[in-house]
Scaffold this motif. Structure first.
Motif, PDB file in Angstrom:
ATOM      1  N   ILE A 177       0.841  -1.205   0.000  1.00  0.00           N
ATOM      2  CA  ILE A 177       0.000   0.000   0.000  1.00  0.00           C
ATOM      3  C   ILE A 177       0.874   1.252   0.000  1.00  0.00           C
ATOM      4  O   ILE A 177       0.574   2.245  -0.650  1.00  0.00           O
ATOM      5  CB  ILE A 177      -0.931  -0.009   1.232  1.00  0.00           C
ATOM      6  CG1 ILE A 177      -1.910  -1.169   1.141  1.00  0.00           C
ATOM      7  CG2 ILE A 177      -1.671   1.314   1.372  1.00  0.00           C
ATOM      8  CD1 ILE A 177      -2.691  -1.388   2.413  1.00  0.00           C
ATOM      9  N   TRP A 178       1.987   1.167   0.729  1.00  0.00           N
ATOM     10  CA  TRP A 178       2.875   2.312   0.847  1.00  0.00           C
ATOM     11  C   TRP A 178       3.677   2.532  -0.434  1.00  0.00           C
ATOM     12  O   TRP A 178       3.925   3.662  -0.869  1.00  0.00           O
ATOM     13  CB  TRP A 178       3.811   2.104   2.035  1.00  0.00           C
ATOM     14  CG  TRP A 178       4.543   3.312   2.453  1.00  0.00           C
ATOM     15  CD1 TRP A 178       4.160   4.624   2.259  1.00  0.00           C
ATOM     16  CD2 TRP A 178       5.786   3.363   3.125  1.00  0.00           C
ATOM     17  NE1 TRP A 178       5.087   5.470   2.781  1.00  0.00           N
ATOM     18  CE2 TRP A 178       6.095   4.726   3.327  1.00  0.00           C
ATOM     19  CE3 TRP A 178       6.661   2.394   3.610  1.00  0.00           C
ATOM     20  CZ2 TRP A 178       7.254   5.133   3.971  1.00  0.00           C
ATOM     21  CZ3 TRP A 178       7.799   2.804   4.251  1.00  0.00           C
ATOM     22  CH2 TRP A 178       8.090   4.166   4.428  1.00  0.00           C
ATOM     23  N   ALA A 179       4.095   1.430  -1.044  1.00  0.00           N
ATOM     24  CA  ALA A 179       4.976   1.530  -2.212  1.00  0.00           C
ATOM     25  C   ALA A 179       4.271   2.192  -3.390  1.00  0.00           C
ATOM     26  O   ALA A 179       4.892   2.930  -4.151  1.00  0.00           O
ATOM     27  CB  ALA A 179       5.466   0.139  -2.613  1.00  0.00           C
ATOM     28  N   ARG A 180       2.970   1.951  -3.520  1.00  0.00           N
ATOM     29  CA  ARG A 180       2.235   2.461  -4.678  1.00  0.00           C
ATOM     30  C   ARG A 180       2.326   3.989  -4.801  1.00  0.00           C
ATOM     31  O   ARG A 180       2.767   4.496  -5.834  1.00  0.00           O
ATOM     32  CB  ARG A 180       0.787   1.978  -4.601  1.00  0.00           C
ATOM     33  CG  ARG A 180      -0.081   2.441  -5.739  1.00  0.00           C
ATOM     34  CD  ARG A 180       0.365   1.863  -7.070  1.00  0.00           C
ATOM     35  NE  ARG A 180      -0.425   2.406  -8.152  1.00  0.00           N
ATOM     36  CZ  ARG A 180      -0.074   2.387  -9.427  1.00  0.00           C
ATOM     37  NH1 ARG A 180       1.068   1.849  -9.754  1.00  0.00           N
ATOM     38  NH2 ARG A 180      -0.842   2.887 -10.346  1.00  0.00           N
ATOM     39  N   PRO A 181       1.944   4.754  -3.768  1.00  0.00           N
ATOM     40  CA  PRO A 181       2.062   6.208  -3.928  1.00  0.00           C
ATOM     41  C   PRO A 181       3.505   6.710  -3.852  1.00  0.00           C
ATOM     42  O   PRO A 181       3.831   7.727  -4.478  1.00  0.00           O
ATOM     43  CB  PRO A 181       1.230   6.771  -2.774  1.00  0.00           C
ATOM     44  CG  PRO A 181       1.101   5.684  -1.798  1.00  0.00           C
ATOM     45  CD  PRO A 181       1.258   4.393  -2.521  1.00  0.00           C
ATOM     46  N   VAL A 182       4.358   6.037  -3.104  1.00  0.00           N
ATOM     47  CA  VAL A 182       5.697   6.572  -2.870  1.00  0.00           C
ATOM     48  C   VAL A 182       6.657   6.203  -3.992  1.00  0.00           C
ATOM     49  O   VAL A 182       7.413   7.031  -4.487  1.00  0.00           O
ATOM     50  CB  VAL A 182       6.231   6.070  -1.508  1.00  0.00           C
ATOM     51  CG1 VAL A 182       7.667   6.489  -1.322  1.00  0.00           C
ATOM     52  CG2 VAL A 182       5.382   6.627  -0.388  1.00  0.00           C
ATOM     53  N   TRP A 183       6.621   4.941  -4.404  1.00  0.00           N
ATOM     54  CA  TRP A 183       7.553   4.485  -5.433  1.00  0.00           C
ATOM     55  C   TRP A 183       6.909   4.425  -6.815  1.00  0.00           C
ATOM     56  O   TRP A 183       7.586   4.212  -7.814  1.00  0.00           O
ATOM     57  CB  TRP A 183       8.091   3.091  -5.076  1.00  0.00           C
ATOM     58  CG  TRP A 183       9.066   3.121  -3.944  1.00  0.00           C
ATOM     59  CD1 TRP A 183       9.698   4.214  -3.438  1.00  0.00           C
ATOM     60  CD2 TRP A 183       9.510   2.015  -3.168  1.00  0.00           C
ATOM     61  NE1 TRP A 183      10.509   3.849  -2.394  1.00  0.00           N
ATOM     62  CE2 TRP A 183      10.414   2.496  -2.208  1.00  0.00           C
ATOM     63  CE3 TRP A 183       9.237   0.644  -3.193  1.00  0.00           C
ATOM     64  CZ2 TRP A 183      11.044   1.673  -1.279  1.00  0.00           C
ATOM     65  CZ3 TRP A 183       9.866  -0.170  -2.276  1.00  0.00           C
ATOM     66  CH2 TRP A 183      10.760   0.356  -1.318  1.00  0.00           C
ATOM     67  N   GLY A 184       5.576   4.495  -6.854  1.00  0.00           N
ATOM     68  CA  GLY A 184       4.892   4.441  -8.142  1.00  0.00           C
ATOM     69  C   GLY A 184       4.608   3.035  -8.621  1.00  0.00           C
ATOM     70  O   GLY A 184       4.025   2.846  -9.677  1.00  0.00           O
ATOM     71  N   VAL A 185       5.030   2.022  -7.840  1.00  0.00           N
ATOM     72  CA  VAL A 185       4.733   0.637  -8.214  1.00  0.00           C
ATOM     73  C   VAL A 185       4.212  -0.084  -6.970  1.00  0.00           C
ATOM     74  O   VAL A 185       4.542   0.283  -5.844  1.00  0.00           O
ATOM     75  CB  VAL A 185       5.990  -0.110  -8.725  1.00  0.00           C
ATOM     76  CG1 VAL A 185       6.352   0.343 -10.119  1.00  0.00           C
ATOM     77  CG2 VAL A 185       7.160   0.085  -7.771  1.00  0.00           C
TER      78      VAL A 185
END
Lengths: 255, 225
Positions: A119-127
């Motif tokens: 959930i965190w990676a999606r907005p922060v890393w874009g994936v």
């Protein structure tokens, strides 16, 4: 006819087992109450006190859940490792109950760590997912300890299951550093696609650090509570099944 | 003497059994070929992408064929009650375990030696490389050590077909990564010392050493149950 134990007896055995852990009743309730209160404080700190991240915004707050949960799950697998060795040396059921309980709680926590990470990676890393060393190692750990629980379920004999599980718990834990290094080297050959604000996790604000620290403590307490409760329940299950076994023998045995 | 003689006898017994039935090596070979064919269509391996795809296909085939061979080795012992006989014999547990490891190691090397030229022809890469041979030896030793222990455990469970791969693949992953990386370097025209070989070969050696120490110890404990 196969008369079974009274439901009331069953219940009291399972409930009474928790008293035998520390020698006084009610510890579980006390620990639960303490954990629940501190968890409320923790939520307040995370959502009200901790400042909003300048770059990442509100989504950064999941960090205060993700990191403690991940740390606690690694701790849980360390407990599985130590309790496995303890069981192999002493052959006491108690050690095995602790190992089993720690593995179950650890799998729940590591699943949550993976989910919050995604959930965190999606907005922060874009994936949603990237084959980054820590993520990959966590996924491998998840696979190892799910296999551990499968093994426990698939071995019919209780003592055998305990020994095999201890073996897998030891091997799995020894394997973790090797997995981590291999994935890290593999990653350095295939450059990561991650270009985000958190590609370098810089130093945290002191207040953020304090909230994170507190959250770690609370999740540690929660882990401790779940571990002790599950271990006590496991001991109760053992007692119950040995009573049932004795009773069945008493019924079917002519002498 | 008390260690080597029983171990050699155990290895000879399994080799003789295999020489007469040929079921493990043949079934693993057929399976390995199937993997090559299926992957060829699934990934559409064109000549330009061989160095990229071939190492992965090669090691997936080796790993799956290897687990097939290793799980068969203990099933045969269990069906005939041979394992009880072995454990009752006045022989060191380490000799039994290392004998079984050696048998699996030999079987897998035979399978790999037969599959490698076929894969080299089908996927168009050069199989003659000392580095590749060294990689195969190191990786297969790790496979055999860990796989023998896990198949000894899995054979006692209710669903052993699932249990062996479920236990084996996550733990063996570092060796698999290393083997694929070194094979990729070799197929790209590199040799010993090129690319990541200076890292991966020692990593595989360390893995083998660690588990050659731990696994016999654990086997001697689980064999008591």
């Amino acid at each position: 006819m196969n008369p079974s134990l009274e439901p009331a007896t069953t219940k009291s055995i399972l409930a009474g087992s928790r008293k035998s852990w520390f020698g006084f009743p009610g510890w579980a309730g006390g620990l639960l109450l303490l954990t629940a209160l501190l968890m409320l404080v923790n939520l307040y700190l995370i959502f009200m006190v901790a400042p909003t991240d300048a770059v990442l915004g509100q989504v950064q707050r999941i960090f205060y859940f993700h990191v403690p949960i991940a740390i606690v799950s690694f701790l849980a697998f360390f407990v599985v490792f130590v309790a496995g060795i303890g069981y192999l040396i002493t052959r006491r059921r108690r050690w095995d109950s602790v190992a089993h309980a720690a593995a179950e709680v650890g799998v729940v926590f590591i699943t949550l760590a993976l989910l919050t990470g995604v959930i965190w990676a999606r907005p922060v890393w874009g994936v949603w997912w990237t084959w980054e060393p820590r993520l990959t190692t966590t996924l491998i750990l998840w696979l190892i300890y799910v296999a551990y629980l499968m093994l426990r379920a698939y071995v019919p004999d209780r003592n055998r299951a305990a020994v095999y599980a201890a073996a897998v718990g030891i091997i799995g834990f020894v394997d973790v550093p090797i997995v981590y290094y291999s994935v890290q080297w593999w990653r350095s050959i295939h450059p990561s696609a991650v270009v985000g604000p958190l590609a370098n996790a810089g130093a945290l604000e002191p207040i953020m650090q304090a909230v994170l620290f507190f959250s770690c403590g609370v999740f540690l307490l929660l882990f401790l509570y779940l571990l002790l409760e599950r271990t006590a329940l496991r001991n109760g299950e053992d007692r119950l099944s040995s009573l049932r076994f004795a009773q069945r023998r008493g019924v079917t045995d002519p002498d | 003497m008390r260690f080597w003689r029983p171990m050699a006898a155990l290895v000879w017994k399994d080799l003789l059994l295999e020489l007469r039935s040929r079921d493990i090596v043949v079934s693993a070979l057929v399976f390995g070929l199937l993997v090559a064919v299926v992957f060829n269509f699934a990934l559409n391996v064109s000549p330009g992408r061989v160095a990229e795809l071939a190492p992965g296909i090669l090691w997936v085939a080796f790993a799956f064929a290897g687990t097939l061979a290793m799980s068969r080795a203990f099933v045969r012992e269990r069906e005939q009650g041979g394992l009880e006989g072995l454990l009752l014999a006045p022989v060191s547990r380490d000799a039994i375990f290392l004998g079984k490891v050696l048998v699996s190691f030999i079987f897998m090397l035979i399978i790999e030696a037969a599959l490698l030229p076929v894969f080299a022809v089908l996927l168009n890469f050069s199989a003659f490389s000392l580095t590749l041979a060294l990689t195969i030896l190191l990786a297969t030793l790790g496979f055999a050590t860990l796989g023998t222990l896990f198949s000894a455990i899995a054979v006692q469970t209710r669903s052993r077909e699932i249990m062996l791969p479920a236990l084996f693949f996550p733990v063996i992953l570092p060796v698999l990564i290393g083997a694929v990386e070194v094979s990729g370097t070799v197929m790209g025209g590199g040799g010993l010392g090129d690319g990541g070989t200076a890292r991966w070969l020692p990593l595989m050696a360390v893995f083998d050493a660690v588990f050659l120490v731990i696994c016999p110890w654990i086997f001697s404990i689980i064999a008591e149950e």
